[in-house]
Design an enzyme around this catalytic site. Structure first.
Site, PDB file in Angstrom:
ATOM      1  N   ASP A 145      37.621 -58.190  -6.026  1.00 59.02           N
ATOM      2  CA  ASP A 145      38.757 -58.352  -6.775  1.00 59.02           C
ATOM      3  C   ASP A 145      39.091 -57.585  -8.080  1.00 59.02           C
ATOM      4  OD1 ASP A 145      41.458 -59.171  -7.402  1.00 59.02           O
ATOM      5  OD2 ASP A 145      40.842 -61.212  -8.195  1.00 59.02           O
ATOM      6  N   GLY A 146      39.939 -57.081  -8.677  1.00 64.36           N
ATOM      7  CA  GLY A 146      39.961 -56.421  -9.791  1.00 64.36           C
ATOM      8  C   GLY A 146      40.253 -54.877  -9.852  1.00 64.36           C
ATOM      9  N   HIS A 193      42.304 -49.076  -6.170  1.00 64.48           N
ATOM     10  CA  HIS A 193      41.831 -49.312  -4.605  1.00 64.48           C
ATOM     11  C   HIS A 193      40.868 -48.295  -4.189  1.00 64.48           C
ATOM     12  CE1 HIS A 193      44.378 -52.883  -4.595  1.00 64.48           C
ATOM     13  NE2 HIS A 193      45.301 -52.316  -4.753  1.00 64.48           N
ATOM     14  N   SER A 229      44.165 -59.748   2.324  1.00 60.01           N
ATOM     15  CA  SER A 229      44.570 -61.159   2.618  1.00 60.01           C
ATOM     16  C   SER A 229      46.133 -61.428   3.458  1.00 60.01           C
ATOM     17  CB  SER A 229      44.306 -62.204   1.230  1.00 60.01           C
ATOM     18  OG  SER A 229      45.622 -61.919   0.573  1.00 60.01           O
ATOM     19  N   LEU A 248      22.463 -54.319   9.404  1.00 63.59           N
ATOM     20  CA  LEU A 248      23.550 -55.185   8.834  1.00 63.59           C
ATOM     21  C   LEU A 248      24.795 -55.268   9.560  1.00 63.59           C
ATOM     22  CD1 LEU A 248      24.266 -55.884   5.752  1.00 63.59           C
ATOM     23  CD2 LEU A 248      25.572 -53.875   5.515  1.00 63.59           C
ATOM     24  N   SER A 295      41.124 -68.317  -3.292  1.00 66.94           N
ATOM     25  CA  SER A 295      41.972 -67.193  -2.651  1.00 66.94           C
ATOM     26  C   SER A 295      42.206 -67.214  -1.220  1.00 66.94           C
ATOM     27  CB  SER A 295      42.158 -65.875  -3.208  1.00 66.94           C
ATOM     28  OG  SER A 295      42.282 -65.869  -4.782  1.00 66.94           O
TER      29      SER A 295
HETATM   30  C1  IPE Z   1      41.739 -61.877  -3.153  1.00 66.39           C
HETATM   31  O1  IPE Z   1      42.282 -61.258  -4.073  1.00 66.39           O
HETATM   32  C2  IPE Z   1      42.076 -60.990  -1.714  1.00 66.39           C
HETATM   33  C3  IPE Z   1      41.366 -59.569  -1.874  1.00 66.39           C
HETATM   34  C4  IPE Z   1      40.429 -59.577  -2.718  1.00 66.39           C
HETATM   35  C5  IPE Z   1      41.491 -58.798  -0.660  1.00 66.39           C
HETATM   36  P1  IPE Z   1      43.805 -61.520  -4.761  1.00 66.39           P
HETATM   37  O2  IPE Z   1      43.963 -60.668  -6.040  1.00 66.39           O
HETATM   38  O3  IPE Z   1      44.805 -61.308  -3.752  1.00 66.39           O
HETATM   39  O4  IPE Z   1      43.931 -62.889  -5.069  1.00 66.39           O
HETATM   40  P2  IPE Z   1      44.674 -63.712  -6.041  1.00 66.39           P
HETATM   41  O5  IPE Z   1      46.066 -63.495  -5.875  1.00 66.39           O
HETATM   42  O6  IPE Z   1      44.392 -63.400  -7.292  1.00 66.39           O
HETATM   43  O7  IPE Z   1      44.394 -65.336  -5.973  1.00 66.39           O
HETATM   44  C1  IPE Z   2      41.608 -56.501  -5.018  1.00 68.52           C
HETATM   45  O1  IPE Z   2      42.053 -56.072  -6.218  1.00 68.52           O
HETATM   46  C2  IPE Z   2      42.142 -55.787  -3.899  1.00 68.52           C
HETATM   47  C3  IPE Z   2      42.829 -56.268  -3.061  1.00 68.52           C
HETATM   48  C4  IPE Z   2      43.265 -57.621  -3.294  1.00 68.52           C
HETATM   49  C5  IPE Z   2      43.387 -55.425  -1.796  1.00 68.52           C
HETATM   50  P1  IPE Z   2      43.344 -56.382  -6.756  1.00 68.52           P
HETATM   51  O2  IPE Z   2      44.624 -55.339  -6.307  1.00 68.52           O
HETATM   52  O3  IPE Z   2      43.729 -57.816  -6.648  1.00 68.52           O
HETATM   53  O4  IPE Z   2      43.078 -56.144  -8.220  1.00 68.52           O
HETATM   54  P2  IPE Z   2      43.940 -57.096  -9.416  1.00 68.52           P
HETATM   55  O5  IPE Z   2      43.549 -58.434  -9.116  1.00 68.52           O
HETATM   56  O6  IPE Z   2      45.337 -56.812  -9.623  1.00 68.52           O
HETATM   57  O7  IPE Z   2      43.079 -56.394 -10.869  1.00 68.52           O
HETATM   58 MG    MG Z   3      43.336 -59.582  -7.346  1.00 70.41          MG
END
Ligand code: IPE
Ligand code: IPE
Ligand code: MG
Length: 252
Positions: A22-23, A39, A67, A133, A194
């Site tokens: 995430d992030g 991404h 997701s 792996l 999540s």
């Molecule tokens: C969880 O991250 C899904 C993935 C990393 C693929 P999200 O960014 O979608 O989750 P929320 O919305 O913060 O809960």
């Molecule tokens: C995680 O990063 C990747 C996916 C959910 C596909 P985010 O796109 O959720 O990044 P933030 O949470 O907005 O920073």
């Molecule tokens: Mg996110």
């Protein structure tokens, strides 16, 4: 970071590490870049983490890439993420195969474009005998969706109520044959599940770091493994501790 850096051996290594990557969006925003650039940076980091996982002796690595809820993001981001999946397979598959990585997918493939779905299936087929792996890619994955699918399949197979056990349910999940995760890492500081591995995470250890996914490198992974190796997992039992005089092993 020097490539030759050595990492002291760890007392225990989790068999299965799962990562909520995430992030990416915040990483891009901090640089004034579009979310998709985040991404892409996240995908490059994934390469590093796969290699590091092999090196640290992790046997199963599950990554949450898309997701069931992520379909609700702007169309441009969704199609960008599909394109990134395609690019990653095109660019990285040969190398992953050489490294002995077995690809698995968890989630629903049927909602992907037919050609992309086929690409994923071909990658799984190519790498199916690799043993170094197991990389489980959670793409169009949702924990609730997985349980719904399992229930449907059990009903379709005529499973009787008294046959339903936790073991049987596990066998009907997308992750059948994969041990439950020992350690779940979530980057970017969010303290929530999540919809990730909601059944399988029953006794996983959690590690949350504020580091954003594109910046979560090998050192950070090692730190998470050190943290894990110091955890005491009890699984609802009591700690076998040095007995005080008069204590009995079966008391308490
Ligand atoms: C969880 O991250 C899904 C993935 C990393 C693929 P999200 O960014 O979608 O989750 P929320 O919305 O913060 O809960
Ligand atoms: C995680 O990063 C990747 C996916 C959910 C596909 P985010 O796109 O959720 O990044 P933030 O949470 O907005 O920073
Ligand atoms: Mg996110």
């Amino acid at each position: 970071m020097s490539e030759t850096k050595t990492y002291p051996p760890l007392e225990k290594i989790p068999t299965h590490v799962a990562i909520i990557m995430d992030g990416n969006g915040r990483w891009a925003r901090a640089r004034g870049l579009p979310r998709l650039a985040g991404h892409r940076a996240g995908t490059e980091n994934l390469r590093r983490i796969i290699t590091a996982s092999v090196e640290f002796g992790i046997k199963y690595l599950t990554i949450y890439a898309f997701s069931t809820e992520n379909w609700g993001r702007p169309q441009e981001e969704v199609s960008g993420l599909m394109m990134i999946l395609e690019d990653v397979i095109d660019r990285e598959l040969g190398e992953l195969h050489k490294e002995g990585v077995q690809l698995r997918h968890i989630g629903r493939l049927e909602q992907l474009r037919p050609d992309l779905r086929q690409k994923v299936l071909d990658a799984i087929e190519l790498t199916r005998n690799n043993q170094r792996l197991v990389l489980c890619v959670a793409f169009n994955y949702g924990g609730r969706d997985e349980i719904v699918c399992a229930i449907r399949d059990m009903i379709e197979d005529g499973i009787q109520p008294e046959q339903v056990t936790a073991e049987l349910v596990s066998q009907y999940l997308f992750t059948h044959g994969v041990p439950d995760p020992d350690l779940i890492i979530r980057t970017s500081g969010e303290m929530r599940i999540s919809n990730f591995l909601i059944w399988q995470s029953a006794y996983a250890e959690w590690y949350v770091t504020p580091t954003l996914w594109p910046d979560f490198g090998k050192d950070e992974l090692y730190k998470a493994l050190v943290d894990y190796s110091q955890r005491e997992r009890r699984f609802g039992l009591v700690t076998p501790s040095p007995c005080a005089p008069g204590d009995r092993a079966d008391a308490g």
